[in-house]
Design a protein around this motif. Structure first.
Motif, PDB file in Angstrom:
ATOM      1  N   UNK A  71      -4.763   7.541   2.872  1.00 32.75           N
ATOM      2  CA  UNK A  71      -5.350   6.840   1.720  1.00 32.75           C
ATOM      3  C   UNK A  71      -6.009   5.533   2.153  1.00 32.75           C
ATOM      4  N   UNK A  83      -8.803  11.660  -6.659  1.00 33.41           N
ATOM      5  CA  UNK A  83      -7.767  12.675  -6.940  1.00 33.41           C
ATOM      6  C   UNK A  83      -7.895  13.869  -6.001  1.00 33.41           C
ATOM      7  N   UNK A  89       0.676   9.697   4.429  1.00 39.51           N
ATOM      8  CA  UNK A  89      -0.248   9.686   3.282  1.00 39.51           C
ATOM      9  C   UNK A  89      -0.849   8.298   3.097  1.00 39.51           C
ATOM     10  N   UNK A  90      -0.046   7.277   3.319  1.00 42.37           N
ATOM     11  CA  UNK A  90      -0.568   5.905   3.211  1.00 42.37           C
ATOM     12  C   UNK A  90      -1.700   5.687   4.214  1.00 42.37           C
ATOM     13  N   UNK A 100       0.611   3.996  -2.838  1.00 41.57           N
ATOM     14  CA  UNK A 100       0.410   5.405  -2.466  1.00 41.57           C
ATOM     15  C   UNK A 100       1.333   6.301  -3.300  1.00 41.57           C
ATOM     16  N   UNK A 102      -1.210  10.298 -10.787  1.00 43.81           N
ATOM     17  CA  UNK A 102      -2.545  10.888 -10.937  1.00 43.81           C
ATOM     18  C   UNK A 102      -2.678  12.325 -10.468  1.00 43.81           C
ATOM     19  N   UNK A 118       0.318   9.023  -6.381  1.00 43.79           N
ATOM     20  CA  UNK A 118       0.682  10.439  -6.384  1.00 43.79           C
ATOM     21  C   UNK A 118       1.465  10.804  -7.632  1.00 43.79           C
ATOM     22  N   UNK A 171       0.831  -1.214   0.000  1.00 38.64           N
ATOM     23  CA  UNK A 171       0.000   0.000   0.000  1.00 38.64           C
ATOM     24  C   UNK A 171       0.868   1.267   0.000  1.00 38.64           C
ATOM     25  N   UNK A 172       2.067   1.163   0.583  1.00 37.12           N
ATOM     26  CA  UNK A 172       2.971   2.322   0.530  1.00 37.12           C
ATOM     27  C   UNK A 172       3.438   2.546  -0.911  1.00 37.12           C
ATOM     28  N   UNK A 218      -9.148  13.768  -3.057  1.00 34.16           N
ATOM     29  CA  UNK A 218      -8.739  13.308  -1.727  1.00 34.16           C
ATOM     30  C   UNK A 218      -7.204  13.270  -1.617  1.00 34.16           C
ATOM     31  N   UNK A 219      -6.556  12.868  -2.698  1.00 37.74           N
ATOM     32  CA  UNK A 219      -5.084  12.858  -2.707  1.00 37.74           C
ATOM     33  C   UNK A 219      -4.545  14.268  -2.471  1.00 37.74           C
ATOM     34  N   UNK A 220      -5.142  15.257  -3.155  1.00 38.73           N
ATOM     35  CA  UNK A 220      -4.721  16.657  -2.966  1.00 38.73           C
ATOM     36  C   UNK A 220      -4.955  17.117  -1.535  1.00 38.73           C
ATOM     37  N   UNK A 237      -5.106  15.360   1.082  1.00 40.63           N
ATOM     38  CA  UNK A 237      -4.205  14.669   2.012  1.00 40.63           C
ATOM     39  C   UNK A 237      -2.849  15.352   2.064  1.00 40.63           C
ATOM     40  N   UNK A 238      -2.369  15.828   0.909  1.00 44.52           N
ATOM     41  CA  UNK A 238      -1.104  16.586   0.923  1.00 44.52           C
ATOM     42  C   UNK A 238      -1.272  17.827   1.795  1.00 44.52           C
TER      43      UNK A 238
END
Lengths: 87, 213
Positions: B200, B143, B196-197, A55, A62, A59, A51-52, B145-147, B149-150
């Protein structure tokens, strides 16, 4: 499929600290072998590695690459008194 | 067992590709045409960095402008030991961090222990969400959610993650930009990735098929 929260035991914690170097291909051969031996026996750590890695891939693949909008470029050149060099 | 490959993750994109040759003498003397060429070559890179650090178009534009204003003033003293791109990254990162600090002052003390303290007793959520389909992993919502999270990372972890994993700088360049050791870059990068992991995992575990839980 496992679904739980763990506080990693010292044996796992020591190797978890090396995971980024491992995924970046920067881990020494000796530690690499030690980590892979551990992963063959420890499912929890395997899930963390997978999962790491996912992850980081998500990033890199995407997350949007913001482009400089033309109006922002225009205002930048104006602010810097460089209008005459705008093409 | 899921296979674990040794293939390094690709971090090849970044400033190295676009390093161009400029006349340092002209830049130091304040040559406007040469400076305009520099601005055109690197404004996209700086805007992208600032957008990723700040997640706000107006803030990114402010950082972009301040970066080149400061660069113009500092160029006469630029010694050329760093690459121009690294030097500009440094100015821009400092500008972005200053803006972040202004905005997040009340929460800095809450986040600070995450940045440098050894995370004794930290917990990891063990859920394998790698099997989710790409449509789920790469959806518009994911996407966003990824932003987000940063944005939730403490600033010192965020700057390392953005420079190293998103901008593709080497560990050495990242250390040079931030003025910290390569060891500190590696430690912070690892903590950022683990944080981040976790975020996610919290998001994607809710999207796993119910039968798989």
């Amino acid at each position: 499929m496992s679904k739980k929260t763990i506080s990693p035991p010292p044996s796992c914690r020591h190797l978890l600290d090396t995971l980024s170097d491992y995924l970046d291909g920067e881990l020494s051969a000796e530690l690499c072998r030690e980590l892979e031996r551990h992963l063959s026996d420890c499912e929890d750590c395997r899930v963390v590695v997978d999962t790491l890695r996912k992850t980081i891939e998500l990033y890199r693949e995407t997350v949007a690459e913001p482009q400089l909008p033309p109006d922002v470029r225009l205002r930048l050149f104006h602010r810097l008194d460089l209008e005459e060099y705008l093409e | 067992m899921n296979p674990v490959t040794k293939r390094p993750l690709d971090a090849s994109k970044g400033a190295e590709q676009s390093e161009e040759t400029f006349s340092l003498a002209a830049l130091r003397q304040g040559d406007a045409a040469e400076f305009a060429r520099l601005v055109d070559a690197y404004s996209g890179m700086i805007y992208r960095l600032a957008s990723r650090m700040l997640q706000n178009p107006q803030d990114a534009e402010d950082v972009l402008q301040e970066t080149f204003i400061k660069a113009y003033k500092a160029l006469p003293a630029f010694d050329g030991r760093s690459k121009l791109s690294t030097w500009l990254y440094r100015i821009a990162t400092n500008e972005a961090l200053m803006l972040l600090r202004k905005k997040t002052l009340p929460t800095v003390s809450v986040n600070a222990p995450l940045e440098d303290a050894d995370p004794e007793g930290f917990e990891l959520e063990i859920v394998d969400w790698c099997c989710l389909p790409e449509s789920e992993l790469m959806s518009e919502e994911a996407r966003r959610y990824l932003d987000e999270s940063i944005e939730a990372l403490p600033e010192t972890l965020k700057s390392v993650f953005v420079l190293r994993d998103l901008e593709g700088l080497s560990v050495r360049q990242t250390a040079e930009v931030l003025g910290i050791s390569e060891g500190a870059v590696k430690t912070r990068l690892h903590r950022a990735r683990l944080a981040l992991r976790e975020m996610l995992t919290a998001y994607f575990k809710e999207r796993l098929p119910a039968s798989g839980l």
